[in-house]
Design a protein around this motif. Structure first.
Motif, PDB file in Angstrom:
ATOM      1  N   GLN A  42       9.673 -12.808  -0.533  1.00 59.74           N
ATOM      2  CA  GLN A  42      10.468 -11.602  -0.790  1.00 59.74           C
ATOM      3  C   GLN A  42       9.554 -10.395  -1.049  1.00 59.74           C
ATOM      4  O   GLN A  42       9.766  -9.306  -0.503  1.00 59.74           O
ATOM      5  CB  GLN A  42      11.359 -11.866  -2.013  1.00 59.74           C
ATOM      6  CG  GLN A  42      12.369 -10.786  -2.289  1.00 59.74           C
ATOM      7  CD  GLN A  42      13.116 -11.028  -3.600  1.00 59.74           C
ATOM      8  OE1 GLN A  42      12.526 -11.477  -4.587  1.00 59.74           O
ATOM      9  NE2 GLN A  42      14.402 -10.746  -3.594  1.00 59.74           N
ATOM     10  N   LEU A  43       8.516 -10.605  -1.845  1.00 64.58           N
ATOM     11  CA  LEU A  43       7.574  -9.532  -2.168  1.00 64.58           C
ATOM     12  C   LEU A  43       6.827  -9.050  -0.919  1.00 64.58           C
ATOM     13  O   LEU A  43       6.696  -7.841  -0.677  1.00 64.58           O
ATOM     14  CB  LEU A  43       6.591 -10.039  -3.225  1.00 64.58           C
ATOM     15  CG  LEU A  43       5.568  -9.060  -3.771  1.00 64.58           C
ATOM     16  CD1 LEU A  43       6.239  -7.908  -4.512  1.00 64.58           C
ATOM     17  CD2 LEU A  43       4.597  -9.784  -4.721  1.00 64.58           C
ATOM     18  N   LEU A  44       6.354  -9.986  -0.118  1.00 63.30           N
ATOM     19  CA  LEU A  44       5.587  -9.611   1.073  1.00 63.30           C
ATOM     20  C   LEU A  44       6.470  -8.932   2.116  1.00 63.30           C
ATOM     21  O   LEU A  44       6.035  -7.979   2.783  1.00 63.30           O
ATOM     22  CB  LEU A  44       4.896 -10.838   1.687  1.00 63.30           C
ATOM     23  CG  LEU A  44       3.904 -11.584   0.787  1.00 63.30           C
ATOM     24  CD1 LEU A  44       3.030 -12.509   1.617  1.00 63.30           C
ATOM     25  CD2 LEU A  44       3.049 -10.645  -0.037  1.00 63.30           C
ATOM     26  N   VAL A 150       0.996  -7.656 -12.342  1.00 64.53           N
ATOM     27  CA  VAL A 150       1.164  -9.067 -11.994  1.00 64.53           C
ATOM     28  C   VAL A 150       2.635  -9.295 -11.659  1.00 64.53           C
ATOM     29  O   VAL A 150       3.521  -8.976 -12.454  1.00 64.53           O
ATOM     30  CB  VAL A 150       0.726  -9.988 -13.155  1.00 64.53           C
ATOM     31  CG1 VAL A 150       0.958 -11.450 -12.787  1.00 64.53           C
ATOM     32  CG2 VAL A 150      -0.743  -9.742 -13.498  1.00 64.53           C
ATOM     33  N   ALA A 151       2.883  -9.800 -10.455  1.00 61.08           N
ATOM     34  CA  ALA A 151       4.261 -10.077 -10.014  1.00 61.08           C
ATOM     35  C   ALA A 151       4.695 -11.400 -10.639  1.00 61.08           C
ATOM     36  O   ALA A 151       4.407 -12.476 -10.126  1.00 61.08           O
ATOM     37  CB  ALA A 151       4.314 -10.138  -8.490  1.00 61.08           C
ATOM     38  N   SER A 152       5.396 -11.311 -11.764  1.00 57.44           N
ATOM     39  CA  SER A 152       5.597 -12.506 -12.597  1.00 57.44           C
ATOM     40  C   SER A 152       6.448 -13.591 -11.936  1.00 57.44           C
ATOM     41  O   SER A 152       6.290 -14.769 -12.249  1.00 57.44           O
ATOM     42  CB  SER A 152       6.204 -12.108 -13.941  1.00 57.44           C
ATOM     43  OG  SER A 152       7.375 -11.342 -13.752  1.00 57.44           O
ATOM     44  N   ASP A 153       7.334 -13.227 -11.016  1.00 58.13           N
ATOM     45  CA  ASP A 153       8.112 -14.258 -10.300  1.00 58.13           C
ATOM     46  C   ASP A 153       7.271 -14.944  -9.235  1.00 58.13           C
ATOM     47  O   ASP A 153       7.653 -16.009  -8.743  1.00 58.13           O
ATOM     48  CB  ASP A 153       9.302 -13.624  -9.540  1.00 58.13           C
ATOM     49  CG  ASP A 153      10.323 -13.005 -10.464  1.00 58.13           C
ATOM     50  OD1 ASP A 153      10.370 -13.395 -11.644  1.00 58.13           O
ATOM     51  OD2 ASP A 153      11.085 -12.135  -9.988  1.00 58.13           O
ATOM     52  N   SER A 177       0.548  -4.730 -16.125  1.00 59.24           N
ATOM     53  CA  SER A 177       2.009  -4.694 -16.197  1.00 59.24           C
ATOM     54  C   SER A 177       2.515  -6.004 -15.615  1.00 59.24           C
ATOM     55  O   SER A 177       2.090  -6.400 -14.527  1.00 59.24           O
ATOM     56  CB  SER A 177       2.571  -3.538 -15.366  1.00 59.24           C
ATOM     57  OG  SER A 177       2.021  -2.313 -15.788  1.00 59.24           O
ATOM     58  N   ILE A 178       3.420  -6.632 -16.322  1.00 59.67           N
ATOM     59  CA  ILE A 178       3.967  -7.911 -15.861  1.00 59.67           C
ATOM     60  C   ILE A 178       5.383  -7.631 -15.385  1.00 59.67           C
ATOM     61  O   ILE A 178       6.261  -7.335 -16.197  1.00 59.67           O
ATOM     62  CB  ILE A 178       3.993  -8.942 -17.020  1.00 59.67           C
ATOM     63  CG1 ILE A 178       2.631  -9.012 -17.743  1.00 59.67           C
ATOM     64  CG2 ILE A 178       4.456 -10.303 -16.524  1.00 59.67           C
ATOM     65  CD1 ILE A 178       1.494  -9.518 -16.919  1.00 59.67           C
ATOM     66  N   LEU A 179       5.601  -7.669 -14.083  1.00 60.09           N
ATOM     67  CA  LEU A 179       6.898  -7.240 -13.553  1.00 60.09           C
ATOM     68  C   LEU A 179       7.502  -8.292 -12.624  1.00 60.09           C
ATOM     69  O   LEU A 179       6.843  -8.765 -11.692  1.00 60.09           O
ATOM     70  CB  LEU A 179       6.735  -5.925 -12.778  1.00 60.09           C
ATOM     71  CG  LEU A 179       6.247  -4.706 -13.592  1.00 60.09           C
ATOM     72  CD1 LEU A 179       6.040  -3.519 -12.660  1.00 60.09           C
ATOM     73  CD2 LEU A 179       7.249  -4.355 -14.676  1.00 60.09           C
ATOM     74  N   PRO A 180       8.771  -8.619 -12.859  1.00 60.98           N
ATOM     75  CA  PRO A 180       9.479  -9.505 -11.919  1.00 60.98           C
ATOM     76  C   PRO A 180       9.820  -8.739 -10.638  1.00 60.98           C
ATOM     77  O   PRO A 180       9.805  -7.495 -10.629  1.00 60.98           O
ATOM     78  CB  PRO A 180      10.749  -9.897 -12.691  1.00 60.98           C
ATOM     79  CG  PRO A 180      10.991  -8.748 -13.606  1.00 60.98           C
ATOM     80  CD  PRO A 180       9.631  -8.175 -13.962  1.00 60.98           C
ATOM     81  N   ASN A 181      10.160  -9.456  -9.602  1.00 61.06           N
ATOM     82  CA  ASN A 181      10.475  -8.793  -8.329  1.00 61.06           C
ATOM     83  C   ASN A 181      11.574  -7.745  -8.490  1.00 61.06           C
ATOM     84  O   ASN A 181      11.532  -6.706  -7.834  1.00 61.06           O
ATOM     85  CB  ASN A 181      10.917  -9.832  -7.287  1.00 61.06           C
ATOM     86  CG  ASN A 181       9.712 -10.472  -6.597  1.00 61.06           C
ATOM     87  OD1 ASN A 181       8.572 -10.228  -6.961  1.00 61.06           O
ATOM     88  ND2 ASN A 181       9.974 -11.308  -5.614  1.00 61.06           N
ATOM     89  N   ALA A 182      12.530  -8.028  -9.356  1.00 62.71           N
ATOM     90  CA  ALA A 182      13.662  -7.092  -9.524  1.00 62.71           C
ATOM     91  C   ALA A 182      13.198  -5.718 -10.001  1.00 62.71           C
ATOM     92  O   ALA A 182      13.888  -4.716  -9.786  1.00 62.71           O
ATOM     93  CB  ALA A 182      14.669  -7.677 -10.501  1.00 62.71           C
TER      94      ALA A 182
END
Ligand code: ZN
Length: 185
Positions: A42-44, A150-153, A177-182
């Motif tokens: 999803q991120l890529l 850091v993409a935490s998911d 920063s620790i961030l989920p995809n959302a």
């Protein structure tokens, strides 16, 4: 990064650490590594749609030579299927690949030079394992002057405790920063 107003996505790259067959489905793989694959995809996808560079930072070891093989055993040996990016991530023509021989994607590689040429000042790190190669890469990103997200998911470790401790460490010590995809896409 693509919708988050606090992130300048024109100066951001995504670093994908060790999402290789050996680390996901092979000898050093585990359920938790397989569990992040949808979030990495999803991120890529979002990065590629928004022309954010995707840089694969891949272990590419030389058997009998590389230091860490002494205690981790042979893995991601250059030229083998185990050293290839997992098929789900669909390594694409516009993506970059930086081979590495150590935990950090910056150590003795061309990553810093590539990021500078691309005009990058912020890196979003995903991949495995949070407490080893992700963490060492975050350390060197910070020490080279990059802002670290850091993409935490889309990262994990072999255990929940290692995952939690490494995220906490990167936040505290590198200001990550620790961030989920959302919150990224
Ligand atoms: Zn390795």
């Amino acid at each position: 990064m693509f919708q988050n107003p606090n992130i300048a996505f024109g100066r951001t790259a995504v670093l994908v650490v060790d999402m290789l067959n050996d680390f996901v489905t092979g000898g050093l793989g585990c359920e938790r590594a397989r569990g992040i694959v949808p979030a990495v995809v999803q991120l890529l996808d979002a990065a590629r749609r928004n022309a954010v560079p995707v840089i694969f930072c891949n272990d590419s070891h030389v058997s009998g030579v590389d230091q860490e093989l002494e205690f981790w055993g042979d893995h991601a040996i250059e030229g083998t299927d185990g050293a290839k990016v997992i098929p789900e991530l669909k390594l694409s023509e516009g993506d970059y690949v930086v081979p590495k021989h150590h935990f950090s994607a910056f150590f003795d590689t061309e990553l810093d030079s590539l990021l500078k040429r691309l005009g990058i000042d912020t890196v979003v790190i995903c991949g495995i394992y949070a407490n080893i190669c992700v963490r060492h890469t975050a350390a060197d990103a910070y020490q080279h002057g990059y802002r670290v997200i850091v993409a935490s998911d889309a990262v994990d470790s072999m255990t929940e405790q290692e995952y939690r401790e490494s995220l906490e460490y990167m936040k505290k010590v590198y200001g990550a920063s620790i961030l989920p995809n959302a919150e990224l896409i």
